[in-house]
Design an enzyme around this catalytic site. Structure first.
Site, mmCIF file in Angstrom:
data_model
loop_
_atom_site.group_PDB
_atom_site.id
_atom_site.type_symbol
_atom_site.label_atom_id
_atom_site.label_comp_id
_atom_site.label_asym_id
_atom_site.label_seq_id
_atom_site.Cartn_x
_atom_site.Cartn_y
_atom_site.Cartn_z
ATOM 1 N N GLY A 1 0.834 -1.206 0.000
ATOM 2 C CA GLY A 1 0.000 0.000 0.000
ATOM 3 C C GLY A 1 0.862 1.248 0.000
ATOM 4 O O GLY A 1 1.494 1.565 1.006
ATOM 5 N N MET B 1 0.933 7.397 3.760
ATOM 6 C CA MET B 1 1.572 6.797 4.931
ATOM 7 C C MET B 1 2.512 5.657 4.536
ATOM 8 O O MET B 1 3.616 5.533 5.066
ATOM 9 C CB MET B 1 0.507 6.282 5.912
ATOM 10 C CG MET B 1 -0.339 7.354 6.532
ATOM 11 S SD MET B 1 0.587 8.415 7.648
ATOM 12 C CE MET B 1 0.681 7.402 9.107
ATOM 13 N N SER C 1 0.705 6.651 14.768
ATOM 14 C CA SER C 1 0.271 8.050 14.807
ATOM 15 C C SER C 1 1.415 9.000 14.478
ATOM 16 O O SER C 1 2.567 8.756 14.834
ATOM 17 C CB SER C 1 -0.274 8.398 16.188
ATOM 18 O OG SER C 1 -0.580 9.773 16.239
ATOM 19 N N GLY C 2 1.031 10.093 13.829
ATOM 20 C CA GLY C 2 2.014 11.125 13.536
ATOM 21 C C GLY C 2 1.859 11.702 12.146
ATOM 22 O O GLY C 2 2.660 12.544 11.721
ATOM 23 N N LYS D 1 -4.957 3.188 19.942
ATOM 24 C CA LYS D 1 -4.944 4.226 18.895
ATOM 25 C C LYS D 1 -6.297 4.933 18.800
ATOM 26 O O LYS D 1 -6.372 6.147 18.582
ATOM 27 C CB LYS D 1 -4.575 3.604 17.530
ATOM 28 C CG LYS D 1 -4.603 4.599 16.364
ATOM 29 C CD LYS D 1 -3.531 5.642 16.525
ATOM 30 C CE LYS D 1 -3.463 6.793 15.560
ATOM 31 N NZ LYS D 1 -4.271 6.989 14.441
ATOM 32 N N HIS E 1 -6.425 7.389 21.485
ATOM 33 C CA HIS E 1 -5.586 8.512 21.052
ATOM 34 C C HIS E 1 -6.393 9.448 20.159
ATOM 35 O O HIS E 1 -6.392 10.669 20.328
ATOM 36 C CB HIS E 1 -4.350 7.970 20.303
ATOM 37 C CG HIS E 1 -3.561 9.011 19.569
ATOM 38 N ND1 HIS E 1 -3.984 9.552 18.365
ATOM 39 C CD2 HIS E 1 -2.393 9.623 19.862
ATOM 40 C CE1 HIS E 1 -3.104 10.446 17.956
ATOM 41 N NE2 HIS E 1 -2.121 10.517 18.851
ATOM 42 N N ASN E 2 -7.104 8.869 19.197
ATOM 43 C CA ASN E 2 -7.845 9.702 18.256
ATOM 44 C C ASN E 2 -9.019 10.416 18.916
ATOM 45 O O ASN E 2 -9.344 11.546 18.547
ATOM 46 C CB ASN E 2 -8.317 8.862 17.063
ATOM 47 C CG ASN E 2 -7.189 8.645 16.073
ATOM 48 O OD1 ASN E 2 -6.025 8.582 16.469
ATOM 49 N ND2 ASN E 2 -7.505 8.518 14.812
ATOM 50 N N GLU F 1 -7.505 13.301 20.403
ATOM 51 C CA GLU F 1 -7.147 14.205 19.283
ATOM 52 C C GLU F 1 -8.359 15.059 18.875
ATOM 53 O O GLU F 1 -8.251 16.286 18.705
ATOM 54 C CB GLU F 1 -6.657 13.336 18.117
ATOM 55 C CG GLU F 1 -6.379 14.070 16.813
ATOM 56 C CD GLU F 1 -6.004 13.086 15.692
ATOM 57 O OE1 GLU F 1 -5.051 12.309 15.862
ATOM 58 O OE2 GLU F 1 -6.668 13.114 14.631
ATOM 59 N N ARG G 1 -18.497 17.876 15.158
ATOM 60 C CA ARG G 1 -18.091 17.665 13.760
ATOM 61 C C ARG G 1 -19.322 17.266 12.940
ATOM 62 O O ARG G 1 -19.515 17.733 11.829
ATOM 63 C CB ARG G 1 -17.036 16.552 13.654
ATOM 64 C CG ARG G 1 -15.661 16.987 14.054
ATOM 65 C CD ARG G 1 -14.624 16.084 13.404
ATOM 66 N NE ARG G 1 -13.333 16.243 14.045
ATOM 67 C CZ ARG G 1 -12.221 15.648 13.638
ATOM 68 N NH1 ARG G 1 -12.236 14.845 12.595
ATOM 69 N NH2 ARG G 1 -11.079 15.836 14.270
ATOM 70 N N ARG H 1 -37.892 6.520 37.943
ATOM 71 C CA ARG H 1 -37.892 5.188 37.308
ATOM 72 C C ARG H 1 -38.789 4.235 38.089
ATOM 73 O O ARG H 1 -39.549 3.451 37.533
ATOM 74 C CB ARG H 1 -36.462 4.623 37.247
ATOM 75 C CG ARG H 1 -35.564 5.300 36.224
ATOM 76 C CD ARG H 1 -34.151 4.728 36.275
ATOM 77 N NE ARG H 1 -34.086 3.396 35.708
ATOM 78 C CZ ARG H 1 -33.704 2.308 36.367
ATOM 79 N NH1 ARG H 1 -33.378 2.388 37.655
ATOM 80 N NH2 ARG H 1 -33.666 1.137 35.772
HETATM 81 C C1 6PG Z 1 -2.688 10.204 13.663
HETATM 82 C C2 6PG Z 1 -4.079 10.584 13.203
HETATM 83 C C3 6PG Z 1 -4.475 9.919 11.943
HETATM 84 C C4 6PG Z 1 -5.914 10.183 11.492
HETATM 85 C C5 6PG Z 1 -6.180 11.594 11.131
HETATM 86 C C6 6PG Z 1 -7.531 11.834 10.468
HETATM 87 O O1 6PG Z 1 -2.605 9.814 14.820
HETATM 88 O O2 6PG Z 1 -1.733 10.305 12.908
HETATM 89 O O3 6PG Z 1 -5.003 10.226 14.186
HETATM 90 O O4 6PG Z 1 -4.309 8.532 12.116
HETATM 91 O O5 6PG Z 1 -6.172 9.410 10.386
HETATM 92 O O6 6PG Z 1 -6.057 12.406 12.226
HETATM 93 O O7 6PG Z 1 -8.588 11.478 11.271
HETATM 94 P P1 6PG Z 1 -10.030 12.042 10.929
HETATM 95 O O8 6PG Z 1 -10.192 12.010 9.440
HETATM 96 O O9 6PG Z 1 -10.995 11.106 11.581
HETATM 97 O O10 6PG Z 1 -10.089 13.421 11.451
#
Ligand code: 6PG
Length: 465
Positions: A10, A14, A129-130, A183, A186-187, A190, A288, A440
């Site tokens: 792929g 990334m 991530s990054g 992860k 983490h998101n 984020e 969002r 209730r």
């Molecule tokens: C990371 C990010 C990454 C993620 C983007 C987009 O840790 O590098 O979390 O993996 O794909 O932030 O996420 P969204 O499209 O859901 O905003």
């Protein structure tokens, strides 16, 4: 002839970046992409002159690797990952390793780990991530899956991870989808941090009347203190950037509809399933979604600029509110990690350790939380809240003022508000859940517990039933 060390399947943003990163650490890399054109473009451009070999046939790609083979997938999450695994599995041998480095759902990774295990193929699900820069120079890596495969992979691809004070920001979190679970948390964080930053921008830009560039400079300054973080730095850069064609701040030309690929939502779904409250992360996902509801959005407020309030005072309250909101976003994430740790068996501080460099939520706060939690015996989220108590109490008056002033100006602050409610709820000696239990029981005989005796009770509530 000895084979190549590792295969990357792929060649999206990334995959390409990670293949280059692996090569720069001394590995011989094989690459494959579903469309052969992309492979040849990569080999002739960025991979030129490097220890990277491109393959157009899947069998040749697999055969080029030394045994046990290690194949890293950078494929769109969901069905495409299953399809690629199916196409590979028939050609692999017992002991070979498939490593999914995409943003897969942890339940999918649990399933793939079990299914491949039955066929003798070792599976690793890795949260990476990054972004592109991280993949190229050093991401944060959250491994889950087969432990023996992890040991071998850590030795090879773990070299590509970011370093924090000479220690690799990669770690193992348990069987199956453990790495992808971490992860997803983490998101979730984020999303919450980005929403909190965006609210402060909205307040300062629309409410106080600062220019986007000025807000960017303020964020830059805050980023040198307690709020030091990659995301605030990124926000400052985005706010200060001018569109070369119009000369206007580019951010002001971007349509205000936030997209998402699902990982934030998965964090909220997991929290609901596991019985963990993460309201600020949920508010961020929800906001969002709200931005996409075009027919429901019916603007009655424009840019409201309020000249009465001194910018200095507004800045201080906004900074304090941001720090409090971000702190509680991390605490909510830690609380979700804690629930995950009961399934997968990892130590929560391990996640904070690997988040200290390379990843999107790296920040001074992560470093501090890691220091505070790494040796604490108590439950991590409760400990983190206790350790932050004094600071949050100090921030409270500004935090309330920020929300109240922003609301007065009709500027929404869902992340800040939800973080404040979360904090106040956790700090309340008594919550009105007693009334909920009473109602209730009133309509459905659901029973309630009493503060003065043990057991469950029902009342007829004076209706004589
Ligand atoms: C990371 C990010 C990454 C993620 C983007 C987009 O840790 O590098 O979390 O993996 O794909 O932030 O996420 P969204 O499209 O859901 O905003």
């Amino acid at each position: 002839m000895s084979g190549l060390d590792v295969g990357v399947y792929g060649l999206g943003v990334m995959g390409e970046a990670f293949a280059l990163n692996l090569e720069s650490r001394g590995l011989k890399v094989a690459v494959y992409n579903r469309t052969a054109k992309r492979t040849s473009q990569f080999i002739e451009s960025r991979a030129k002159g490097k220890n990277i070999q491109g393959f157009t046939g899947l069998r040749e790609f697999i055969e080029s690797l030394s045994r046990p083979r290690m194949i890293i997938l950078f494929v769109k999450s969901g069905r495409p990952v299953d399809d690629v695994i199916e196409s590979l599995a028939g050609m692999l041998e017992k002991g070979d390793v498939i490593i999914d480095c995409g943003n897969s759902h942890f339940r999918d990774s649990d399933r793939r780990f079990a299914e491949l295990g039955k066929r003798g193929i070792r599976f690793l699900g890795v949260g990476v991530s990054g972004g592109e820069e991280g993949a190229l120079k050093g991401p944060s890596m959250m491994f889950g899956g087969d432990f023996s495969a992890y040991i071998e992979a850590e030795n090879k691809i773990g070299r590509a991870a970011a370093l924090f004070e000479n220690s690799r920001c990669s770690g193992y979190f348990g069987d199956g989808g453990a790495g992808h679970f971490v992860k997803i948390v983490h998101n979730g964080i984020e999303y919450a941090v980005m929403q909190a930053i965006a609210e402060v921008y909205d307040y300062l830009w629309r409410g106080i009347g600062m220019s986007s560039g000025e807000v960017g400079s303020v964020f830059e300054e805050w980023g040198e203190g307690l709020l030091r973080s990659f995301l605030l730095e990124a926000a400052a850069r985005v706010l200060k950037h001018l569109d070369p064609e119009t000369g206007k701040p580019l951010v002001e030309l971007i349509v205000d509809v936030a997209e998402q690929k699902g990982t934030g939502r998965w964090a909220v779904e997991a929290a609901l399933e596991l019985g963990v409250s993460i309201p600020t992360i949920a508010a961020a996902v929800d906001e969002r979604t709200l931005t996409t509801q075009r027919t429901l959005r019916n603007p009655t407020t424009q840019k409201v600029s309020n000249s009465e309030r001194r910018a200095g005072e507004a800045l201080d309250t906004a900074r304090d509110a941001l720090l409090a909101t971000i702190t509680l976003s991390y605490i909510q994430g830690i609380s979700l990690l804690e629930a995950g740790s009961r399934i997968y068996g990892f130590r929560v501080p391990e996640a904070l350790r690997v988040w200290r460099a390379g990843c999107i939520i790296r920040s001074r706060l992560v470093e501090e939380l890691y220091r505070e939690l790494s040796w604490s015996p108590g439950e991590p989220a409760a400990t983190a809240l206790e350790k932050s108590h004094n600071q949050l109490e100090e921030l409270l008056p500004s935090w309330v003022q920020f929300i109240s002033h922003a609301s007065g100006l009709r500027i929404p602050t869902p992340a800040s508000m939800s973080a404040l409610s979360y904090y106040l709820s956790l700090r309340s000696e008594r919550l009105p859940a007693n009334l909920i239990q009473g109602i209730r029981d009133y309509f459905g005989r659901h029973m309630f517990r009493r503060v003065d005796r043990d057991g469950y009770f029902h009342s007829d509530w004076g209706r004589g039933q």
